[in-house]
Design an enzyme around this catalytic site. Structure first.
Site, PDB file in Angstrom:
ATOM      1  N   ASP A   1       0.813  -1.216   0.000  1.00 35.65           N
ATOM      2  CA  ASP A   1       0.000   0.000   0.000  1.00 35.65           C
ATOM      3  C   ASP A   1       0.848   1.269   0.000  1.00 35.65           C
ATOM      4  O   ASP A   1       2.016   1.259   0.416  1.00 35.65           O
ATOM      5  CB  ASP A   1      -0.902   0.043   1.238  1.00 35.65           C
ATOM      6  CG  ASP A   1      -2.144  -0.807   1.082  1.00 35.65           C
ATOM      7  OD1 ASP A   1      -2.240  -1.502   0.063  1.00 35.65           O
ATOM      8  OD2 ASP A   1      -2.993  -0.781   1.981  1.00 35.65           O
TER       9      ASP A   1
ATOM     10  N   HIS B   1       3.904  -2.314   3.229  1.00 36.13           N
ATOM     11  CA  HIS B   1       3.880  -0.942   2.705  1.00 36.13           C
ATOM     12  C   HIS B   1       5.189  -0.640   1.993  1.00 36.13           C
ATOM     13  O   HIS B   1       6.264  -0.946   2.521  1.00 36.13           O
ATOM     14  CB  HIS B   1       3.681   0.087   3.827  1.00 36.13           C
ATOM     15  CG  HIS B   1       2.342   0.005   4.492  1.00 36.13           C
ATOM     16  ND1 HIS B   1       2.067  -0.894   5.501  1.00 36.13           N
ATOM     17  CD2 HIS B   1       1.187   0.707   4.293  1.00 36.13           C
ATOM     18  CE1 HIS B   1       0.810  -0.751   5.895  1.00 36.13           C
ATOM     19  NE2 HIS B   1       0.255   0.223   5.179  1.00 36.13           N
TER      20      HIS B   1
END
Length: 743
Positions: A104, A256
């Protein structure tokens, strides 16, 4: 009193200068529009850059226990992939011993390339849920992601929580990200992951309608089974542990590749992949998971493993592709422009603060030097002087002007040069002189030829060796002329600048210009005087040696700023130009913004013309070259370059308030204002002015400075496109009367 009237004949043909002036006048409106467009373009670029770098409006989501009564239980208890095939909500789980590795918040120029290197090394695909603003800024990274065989999903454009946003905002976040993907990699995608989401059991009554609406539009919403919580930076071992599913379960796992410092993620990722492969796990994308459950409507899974892994991608075509490329291009411009402007802001800030510091130090020294009891220019100048008053349609003011000169404590002759007035200016001047019993007034009438021609006519007609020039809307104090001519006791002095004051300072524009005159002009003149490079003798009040003016060729019509032109010419001829603060003249500020624009445009453009005309002064040698060595650079920096970029302070203040830190930006702006207030207060103290007018200074900085910025841009555009203007007459009211009444 004597009167001279030109001979009358047939109407003369327009001169070349007048024809050029007419064409230039016709171009003024387009130039104003261009100046406004430049400001609009700068504002748009700043807004775009701010939108890309910060979440507009902030994340306002606060969990309020909204519950999930509207969400079906099979969705809350289902897998991490939510689809709406045929309008029916369905979830898909990840098969056992299968990992859908998802990332993400990217792409990020520091961390994303390192993640890609690891995935390529281990031959592992990933699904990257990208933020549209980051895609716009780093389109090359998105192309690398796609070319390596990874899959792309949408993570909104500004990383905003969509649960409490309007339908229009949701649509905009998705559409803008799709455009960014189209421009960056030529694709769009059907995958979506909401910021701040986790597992399906966290779907509540606020977020459920968002997923339903996106599902109706064909989007697949992706959640997680396992969260590495790498954003907490708990350590490599914990990241690996938390990302590992229990038993042999399959999982959609979250890491991430952006959004913060990700060095622990980079260290943990290879260890995690090695661990899971050792346990017999395989890695795939979200589309790979869905392909293993059977063909998805509209997904091209029949083309082999590669197409299955990227089945969510669609080729961008038509308007979407071109709009996307335009977005990427616009962002590229913003990415280059804003940092460049930031550097410019730093330079401007240093220049502005440096100017303030220089003005304070030199003005203080100038004031002490000129106000010592023992200071004298030389023997007292008592010889009569000629006062030249050029006038064009000055019926409102000319009587007050002559009345003020009638009180002069120094012997003078007055020459009123009526430059083709059509309002009876000359008749009013003669009547005023007769009523005051003035026998030292001559009124000369000439065909309209402009202010420089009127002044030259006055200089030629002057009967004395020193000439004082003033405007037809200006009034002198009784002692003004006497104070103004005393520096001529020094034989090196060729011209003297007086202290111009705003008489109608009780209006808003008058108060603004009053601050500017006291702080910007008179404080500047003290500095330039001490440096011996005074750039301008103000048209409202100045004195010259008549022979020096004639030797310089008189007042030139080459520029709109004949006062600056003649001042520089005198410097280059070897004369010294000084400032006499005690010689005060009272003038009238423009009565409207339109007139203010006209006045300041003439000053700004005229100054540029004069500097360009005398550009060779930069190479002048000896004492006469001092202006070129010192004055020319200072005027260019402080009166052209710095004012053009000074509004960057305000632009970046607004930018920072909206996109960075409102409080810090406000405090910084107030600090700059405080520095200006200190300088202004000191200037007011030197001129013995009342401080109450400084209350208008914050408004002046917000409004007046922006207007002056547009005027200067207008002047720069005019300078680049060519053109000239004649003497521009401002509408006057005649409200500035006796000096005692305005102090």
């Amino acid at each position: 009193m004597t009167t001279t009237t030109p001979s009358r004949g047939r109407r003369r043909a327009p001169t070349r200068i007048e024809r050029v002036a007419g064409r230039a006048a016709a171009l003024q409106k387009p130039r104003v529009i261009l100046a406004l467009l430049l400001l609009l373009a700068l504002t748009s670029i700043m807004l775009l850059d701010g939108y890309l770098r910060a979440e507009v409006g902030g994340d306002q989501r606060v969990r309020t226990g909204a519950g999930s009564g509207d969400v079906p239980d099979e969705i809350l208890d289902g897998g991490p992939i939510l689809t709406f095939r045929g309008g029916q909500a369905t979830t898909v789980s990840v098969p056992d011993k299968t990992i859908a590795l998802t990332f993400d918040d990217g792409p990020n120029p520091t961390w994303t390339p390192q993640v890609l290197e690891i995935l390529e090394k281990y031959d592992v695909p990933g699904t990257f849920f990208v933020v549209g603003s980051m895609v716009s800024r780093y389109p090359g990274l998105v192309r690398d992601l796609v070319d390596q065989g990874n899959e792309i999903g949408i993570h909104t454009f500004t990383h905003v929580d969509l649960s409490y946003q309007s339908d229009a905002r949701v649509t905009r976040e998705i559409t803008q990200t799709q455009l960014a993907l189209a421009g960056a990699a030529g694709i769009t995608t059907t995958l979506f992951r909401a910021p701040y989401s986790s597992k399906t059991d966290a779907i509540d009554n606020y977020s459920w309608p968002v997923y339903q609406n996106l599902g109706e539009d064909g989007y697949t919403s992706v959640f997680i089974d396992t969260d590495s919580d790498d954003w907490k930076r708990p350590g490599v071992s914990k990241i690996v542990k938390w990302a590992t599913p229990s038993k042999n379960n399959g999982a959609s796992v979250l890491f991430h590749d952006a959004g913060g410092e990700r060095s622990q993620t980079i260290k943990a990722l290879p260890k995690y992949i090695e661990k899971m492969k050792a346990k017999g796990y395989t890695f795939t994308t979200i589309s790979g998971v869905m392909g293993s459950q059977g063909p998805t409507a509209g997904s091209p899974v029949a083309g082999g493993q590669g197409s299955t892994l990227q089945a969510a991608h669609r080729e961008a075509t038509g308007a979407t592709l071109y709009e996307g490329k335009a977005l990427i291009a616009a962002v590229a411009v913003a990415e280059w422009t804003v940092p460049a402007l930031s550097v410019g802001l730093m330079v401007v800030g240093v220049a502005v603060l440096g100017r303030f510091g220089m003005m304070l130090v030199l003005a203080r020294r100038h004031h002490r030097q000129r106000n010592r009891r023992r200071f004298r220019w030389g023997p007292t100048v008592t010889e009569p002087v000629s006062v030249i008053v050029p006038a064009y349609n000055e019926k409102e003011c000319i009587a007050n002007t002559l009345q003020s000169l009638a009180r002069s404590t120094h012997p003078i002759e007055i020459i009123v040069v009526d430059d083709g007035s059509t309002d009876g200016t000359s008749e009013i001047a003669r009547a005023a002189a007769d009523s005051l019993g003035m026998r030292n007034v001559r009124v000369i009438r000439q065909e309209n030829a402009g202010k420089p021609a009127a002044l030259n006519n006055g200089v030629r007609s002057a009967g004395h060796g020193i000439v004082v020039m003033m405007d037809g809307d200006t009034v002198f104090e009784p002692d003004t002329v006497r104070q103004l001519v005393q520096p001529f006791a020094d034989p090196e002095v060729g011209a003297v600048a007086g202290n111009a004051k705003v008489g109608n300072r009780n209006t808003v524009i008058g108060a603004w210009q009053h601050i500017e005159y006291v702080m910007g002009f008179n404080l500047d003149r003290r500095m330039y005087d001490l440096l011996r490079c005074m750039p301008t003798i103000p048209g409202a009040i100045g004195a010259f040696r008549r022979d020096a003016v004639l030797e310089a060729g008189g007042m030139s019509e080459d520029t709109l700023a004949e006062d600056t032109d003649i001042t520089i010419a005198l410097h280059r001829a070897g004369w010294r130009v000084v400032y006499e603060e005690h010689a005060r003249a009272w003038t009238e500020a423009p009565g409207s913004l339109k007139q203010l624009w006209s006045q300041r445009y003439r000053w700004s453009y005229g100054t540029m013309q004069a500097l360009w005309k005398h550009r060779k002064s930069l190479t002048d040698k000896g004492p006469s070259g001092r202006f070129g060595r010192v004055g020319m650079p200072l005027v260019v920096i402080f009166q052209i370059v710095t004012p053009v970029f000074a509004p960057l302070i305000d632009v970046f203040t607004v930018y920072s308030m909206i996109f960075v830190d409102f409080r810090a930006a406000l405090l910084a702006w107030l600090a700059v204002l405080a520095v200006q207030l200190v300088c202004a207060a000191y200037a007011f103290r030197l001129d013995r002015e009342k401080y109450r007018y400084l209350l208008m200074m914050p408004l002046q900085q917000l409004a007046y400075r922006q207007l002056m910025y547009l005027v200067l841009i207008h002047s720069c555009v005019t300078a680049l496109t060519g053109g000239r203007l004649r003497w521009q007459k401002l509408k006057r009211t005649g409200e500035v009367g006796t000096p005692a009444g305005v102090r």
